[in-house]
Design a protein around this motif. Structure first.
Motif, short mmCIF file in Angstrom:
data_model
loop_
_atom_site.label_atom_id
_atom_site.label_comp_id
_atom_site.label_asym_id
_atom_site.label_seq_id
_atom_site.Cartn_x
_atom_site.Cartn_y
_atom_site.Cartn_z
N GLU A 32 20.25 -13.06 51.71
CA GLU A 32 21.18 -11.93 51.81
C GLU A 32 20.47 -10.58 51.67
OE1 GLU A 32 25.13 -14.07 49.79
OE2 GLU A 32 23.81 -12.81 48.57
N VAL A 33 19.28 -10.60 51.13
CA VAL A 33 18.59 -9.33 50.85
C VAL A 33 18.04 -8.72 52.13
CG1 VAL A 33 16.64 -8.28 49.66
CG2 VAL A 33 18.02 -10.01 48.50
N GLN A 34 18.47 -7.50 52.41
CA GLN A 34 18.03 -6.76 53.59
C GLN A 34 17.22 -5.52 53.22
OE1 GLN A 34 18.57 -7.84 56.74
NE2 GLN A 34 19.61 -9.65 55.93
N LEU A 35 17.68 -4.79 52.19
CA LEU A 35 17.06 -3.54 51.81
C LEU A 35 16.54 -3.60 50.38
CD1 LEU A 35 19.63 -0.95 53.26
CD2 LEU A 35 17.58 -1.87 54.35
N ILE A 36 15.29 -3.19 50.19
CA ILE A 36 14.68 -3.15 48.86
C ILE A 36 14.26 -1.71 48.58
CG2 ILE A 36 12.79 -3.92 47.40
CD1 ILE A 36 12.74 -6.53 48.87
N ALA A 37 14.58 -1.24 47.39
CA ALA A 37 14.23 0.12 46.99
C ALA A 37 13.10 0.08 45.96
CB ALA A 37 15.44 0.83 46.40
N GLY A 38 12.14 0.97 46.13
CA GLY A 38 11.11 1.18 45.12
C GLY A 38 11.42 2.45 44.35
N VAL A 39 11.25 2.43 43.03
CA VAL A 39 11.61 3.57 42.18
C VAL A 39 10.43 3.94 41.29
CG1 VAL A 39 13.28 4.48 40.51
CG2 VAL A 39 13.97 2.66 42.10
N ASP A 40 10.10 5.22 41.27
CA ASP A 40 9.04 5.69 40.38
C ASP A 40 9.35 7.12 39.94
OD1 ASP A 40 6.72 5.68 38.90
OD2 ASP A 40 5.39 6.04 40.59
N LEU A 41 8.76 7.53 38.82
CA LEU A 41 8.96 8.88 38.29
C LEU A 41 7.64 9.52 37.94
CD1 LEU A 41 11.50 6.97 37.03
CD2 LEU A 41 12.22 9.23 36.29
N ALA A 42 7.63 10.85 37.95
CA ALA A 42 6.46 11.62 37.54
C ALA A 42 6.93 12.80 36.72
CB ALA A 42 5.67 12.10 38.77
N TYR A 43 6.06 13.25 35.79
CA TYR A 43 6.42 14.32 34.87
C TYR A 43 5.36 15.41 34.84
CZ TYR A 43 9.58 10.72 33.09
OH TYR A 43 10.54 9.74 32.98
N TRP A 44 5.75 16.58 34.38
CA TRP A 44 4.80 17.67 34.16
C TRP A 44 5.44 18.68 33.21
CZ3 TRP A 44 7.83 16.96 38.38
CH2 TRP A 44 8.65 18.01 38.77
N ASP A 45 4.61 19.53 32.64
CA ASP A 45 5.10 20.58 31.74
C ASP A 45 4.92 21.94 32.40
OD1 ASP A 45 5.76 18.84 29.63
OD2 ASP A 45 3.66 18.77 29.00
N ALA A 46 5.87 22.82 32.17
CA ALA A 46 5.79 24.18 32.70
C ALA A 46 6.61 25.10 31.81
CB ALA A 46 6.30 24.25 34.14
N THR A 220 6.12 10.34 44.51
CA THR A 220 6.18 11.14 43.28
C THR A 220 5.06 12.19 43.25
OG1 THR A 220 4.83 9.58 41.98
CG2 THR A 220 7.23 9.29 41.91
N HIS A 221 3.92 11.85 43.80
CA HIS A 221 2.82 12.83 43.86
C HIS A 221 3.20 14.01 44.74
CE1 HIS A 221 0.08 10.28 41.61
NE2 HIS A 221 0.35 9.28 42.43
N ARG A 222 3.81 13.70 45.89
CA ARG A 222 4.22 14.77 46.81
C ARG A 222 5.35 15.61 46.21
NH1 ARG A 222 2.62 10.94 51.04
NH2 ARG A 222 4.55 9.76 50.84
N ALA A 223 6.33 14.92 45.63
CA ALA A 223 7.48 15.64 45.07
C ALA A 223 7.07 16.51 43.89
CB ALA A 223 8.56 14.64 44.64
N ARG A 224 6.20 15.99 43.03
CA ARG A 224 5.76 16.77 41.89
C ARG A 224 5.01 18.03 42.35
NH1 ARG A 224 2.42 13.68 37.42
NH2 ARG A 224 1.15 13.21 39.26
N ALA A 225 4.12 17.88 43.33
CA ALA A 225 3.38 19.04 43.85
C ALA A 225 4.33 20.06 44.46
CB ALA A 225 2.37 18.58 44.89
N TYR A 226 5.35 19.57 45.16
CA TYR A 226 6.33 20.47 45.79
C TYR A 226 7.11 21.25 44.75
CZ TYR A 226 10.68 21.90 48.03
OH TYR A 226 11.78 22.63 48.45
#
Length: 233
Positions: A32-46, A220-226
């Motif tokens: 039944e599985v058609q779609l699989i999601a990958g989830v990750d997070l990144a953090y930084w201080d500002a 996450t690397h791209r999003a954090r840089a953005y």
């Protein structure tokens, strides 16, 4: 310190309350599985504050084609407390999930699930809100009660179970020969054998990590840089 200790007690009480809801058995049929999601997070201080981004990449399980990418971003309200990372990550995870146009059948988290001191890593904790099967996929091993893992054989698909106090918490899995193992565990609504099968089905030559998790990690690397650049503007 008093505030942190109070938070720990509150978080631990909730983990213990949620644990009986966790089911380490399949709530679905694999076909039944058609779609699989990958989830990750990144953090930084500002500016003296902590920020984070959660990235979700959804792929077609059969073709491995990327179907959708979303991310969330915001200030982090919960400090880093070992053993309670889910409380820090969950708000951003749920915010990112709301942005999805496609509903994943299964989520793979860059992190632990049942392989946790109280069996409540992010993959397990999040599943109770997502109401979907989840798998924890960690790049490194976080020791529990001073128990080390046994290195699996140097062959693709080789694994050793991580047994603590007589219970299987997770698995050290070598997805490709001549690479370090990864550490997988059930999140919820899935058993360990099926979790292993899904992870191995999503391995290619580009990484020891399953495709959804690797792509989420790259996002996450791209999003954090953005977002960091956007804050500076």
């Amino acid at each position: 310190m008093e505030k942190i200790e109070k938070m720990k007690q509150e978080f631990m009480a909730l983990q213990n309350e949620l644990l009986p809801l966790v089911k380490l058995e399949n709530s679905f049929r694999k076909e039944e599985v058609q779609l699989i999601a990958g989830v990750d997070l990144a953090y930084w201080d500002a500016g003296g504050k902590a920020y984070g981004t959660c990235c979700i990449v959804v792929i077609n399980y059969h073709t491995k084609e990327v179907i959708e990418r979303v991310n969330s971003y915001g200030e982090i309200q919960v400090p880093y407390i070992p053993g309670f990372l889910a409380f820090r990550e969950l708000p951003l995870v749920l915010e990112a999930v709301k942005k999805l146009s496609n509903e994943p059948d299964l989520y793979m988290f860059d992190g632990n699930g049942y392989l946790h001191a109280r069996h409540m890593g992010i993959a397990t904790h999040a599943s109770l809100y997502l109401q979907k099967p989840t798998i924890g996929v960690a790049k490194s091993y976080l020791r529990i009660d001073e128990v080390d893992f046994q290195m699996p054989e140097n062959a693709a698909g080789a694994y050793t179970d991580i047994v603590i106090h007589g219970e299987v918490y997770g698995r050290a899995l070598r997805t490709t020969a001549n690479v370090k193992p990864i550490f997988i565990s059930c999140g919820d609504r899935i058993d360990l054998e099926t979790s292993t099968a899904f992870v191995m089905d999503c391995i290619n030559r580009e990484s020891r990590l399953p495709i959804p998790v690797r792509l989420a990690d790259l996002e996450t690397h791209r999003a954090r840089a953005y977002y960091m650049k956007k804050e500076e503007e």
